[in-house]
Scaffold this active site. Structure first.
Site, PDB file in Angstrom:
ATOM      1  N   GLU A 327       0.841  -1.189   0.000  1.00  0.00           N
ATOM      2  CA  GLU A 327       0.000   0.000   0.000  1.00  0.00           C
ATOM      3  C   GLU A 327       0.881   1.245   0.000  1.00  0.00           C
ATOM      4  OE1 GLU A 327      -4.157  -1.012   2.328  1.00  0.00           O
ATOM      5  OE2 GLU A 327      -2.554  -0.046   3.446  1.00  0.00           O
ATOM      6  N   CYS A 328       0.644   2.166  -0.902  1.00  0.00           N
ATOM      7  CA  CYS A 328       1.314   3.460  -0.964  1.00  0.00           C
ATOM      8  C   CYS A 328       2.832   3.276  -0.910  1.00  0.00           C
ATOM      9  CB  CYS A 328       0.808   4.367   0.154  1.00  0.00           C
ATOM     10  SG  CYS A 328       1.170   6.123  -0.125  1.00  0.00           S
TER      11      CYS A 328
END
Length: 436
Positions: A327-328
């Site tokens: 994520e990210c």
């Protein structure tokens, strides 16, 4: 029966977090059990809440969560004496289009739970106008009740008197006024406050904030203004499927942005979580069946990540047979290269073709609704995932098959589609909930 309050303000940067932490610690020092929550998608403030109260804090979000989920989460406060929900941005600030149970505004949570609002107002550069702002916020939405205000960064006793008189004239209680006090300023960086776990003196800083606020704010009056409440039992808990039975979770200063309610939901569903540190050159647990790399600050540690051969080779070996999701910041590390603020390109793990640059900075911020075009750990193709994106890095190349069609809160399609290749998947948004 506990009592609840919402700490909000007309805008960001006014002092909500400092006041929340100070009130929580001051009441805890008096022997009260204090439970904090964070309204909106913030993965930093709950860690500060936990330091101040000694109890885990979680996010409640009206755009991404339904009422049953919010009721389930706030249920942890039923054994507390006082519950504080810290707002995000200004009291009524949300998105234009309604989400699951609201627009993401702090006011949604205040109205939904029936908790009065304590406004933090910074009257710098004004006097009686501060009262007009408070009156506007009090009267803007009938279902939201204002209990009073705390003035912050007051310039002088005369300044305080002018603002107090104006507020008293319109029937708004002033619980206290805080003069400027640089010693309790919380350090910041590009994604918000420097994380609690990175500040060795954070406990002392919160103690000083509590002492300072207790000296200038009527804590008993604030406490009396809270509304007694009893949470309604939720028919359902969190609608979260863990990504696997045994999860290897990257966890250190570069990989720390993960919502506490997600980890709790995974464990509640029977999953086991083992952590490892890429910055310490650790590989994921070989006995895990899925690896999850959350967001954080890899752009500040890109050189070290690139040099940690054991981590990189271990992750690649893991991904040969089992799912890996980022994520990210975790997504960026799954990519081919990350360019830091100085324009130096660092080789990442290469599980995806993504190339990103922190040298070419542009803020990406907002809610995201993703329709998965292919499975990712814990979610099937076609699932609708709600999340939040907040980063400054830009995409230089994103050559792999898109993972999802991603929309912002207005319904516009965005370019950050996520990627998939082999057993690796990644997204720029942080998952909050799946639509039921």
């Amino acid at each position: 029966m506990p009592a609840g309050l919402v700490i909000s303000a007309p805008a960001s940067g006014v002092g909500k977090t400092t006041l929340t932490l100070a009130l929580a610690r001051a009441w805890r020092n008096r022997g009260l059990n204090v439970q904090c929550f964070k309204s909106g998608p913030d993965y930093i403030d709950p860690a500060f809440h936990a330091v101040a109260t000694g109890r885990a804090s979680v996010n409640v979000d009206s755009w991404a969560m339904d009422r049953a989920t919010i009721a389930h989460l706030v249920g942890r406060g039923t054994d507390a004496d006082i519950v504080l929900a810290e707002g995000s941005m200004g009291l009524f600030d949300g998105v234009a289009a309604r989400g699951v149970s609201g627009t993401g505004a702090t006011a949604d949570i205040a109205e939904m739970l029936g908790w009065p609002v304590v406004l933090v107002i910074d009257p710098s550069g004004q006097a009686q106008t501060a009262a007009a702002i408070a009156a506007g916020l009090r009267d803007y939405r009938p279902g939201v009740r204002l209990s009073g205000v705390v003035l912050n960064r007051v310039a002088s006793p005369r300044h305080e008197d002018l603002v107090r008189r104006a507020l008293n004239d319109i029937g708004i209680a002033v619980f206290g006024a805080l003069p400027r006090h640089a010693e309790i300023s919380l350090p910041k960086r590009h994604l918000g406050l420097v994380q609690a776990e990175e500040q060795a003196e954070i406990g002392k800083l919160i103690d000083e904030a509590a002492r300072f606020v207790a000296e200038h704010v009527d804590l008993d009056a604030v406490l009396r203004s809270a509304a007694a409440w009893s949470v309604q039992p939720a028919a359902n808990g969190l609608n979260v499927t863990p990504p696997g039975q045994r999860i290897a979770l990257a966890r250190d200063a570069a990989f720390s942005f993960v919502y506490p309610h997600m980890l709790e939901a995974w464990r509640a569903a029977g999953a086991e979580i083992t952590t490892f540190s890429p910055l310490a050159d650790e590989a994921p647990d070989a006995n895990a069946d899925v690896c999850w790399l959350p967001g954080g600050y890899p752009e500040l540690h890109a050189g070290k990540i690139a040099a940690n051969a054991r981590f990189r080779s271990g992750l690649r070996a893991f991904a040969e047979t089992r799912p890996v999701h980022g994520e990210c910041g975790g997504y960026m590390v799954l990519g081919t290269a990350l360019t830091d603020a100085d324009g130096i390109s660092h080789e990442m793990t290469g599980l995806l073709g993504l190339e990103t640059s922190f040298a070419k900075r542009r803020m990406h911020l907002g809610y995201r609704l993703a329709a998965l075009g292919a499975p990712m750990p814990g979610h099937q193709a076609g699932a609708r995932l709600r999340g939040h994106e907040f980063h400054y890095s830009t995409i230089v190349a994103q050559p792999d098959t898109p993972l999802a069609v991603v929309h912002d809160a207005t319904g516009a399609v965005i370019a950050e589609t996520g990627s998939r290749r082999g057993h690796a998947t990644g997204t720029f948004f942080h998952l909050i909930a799946e639509d039921r």
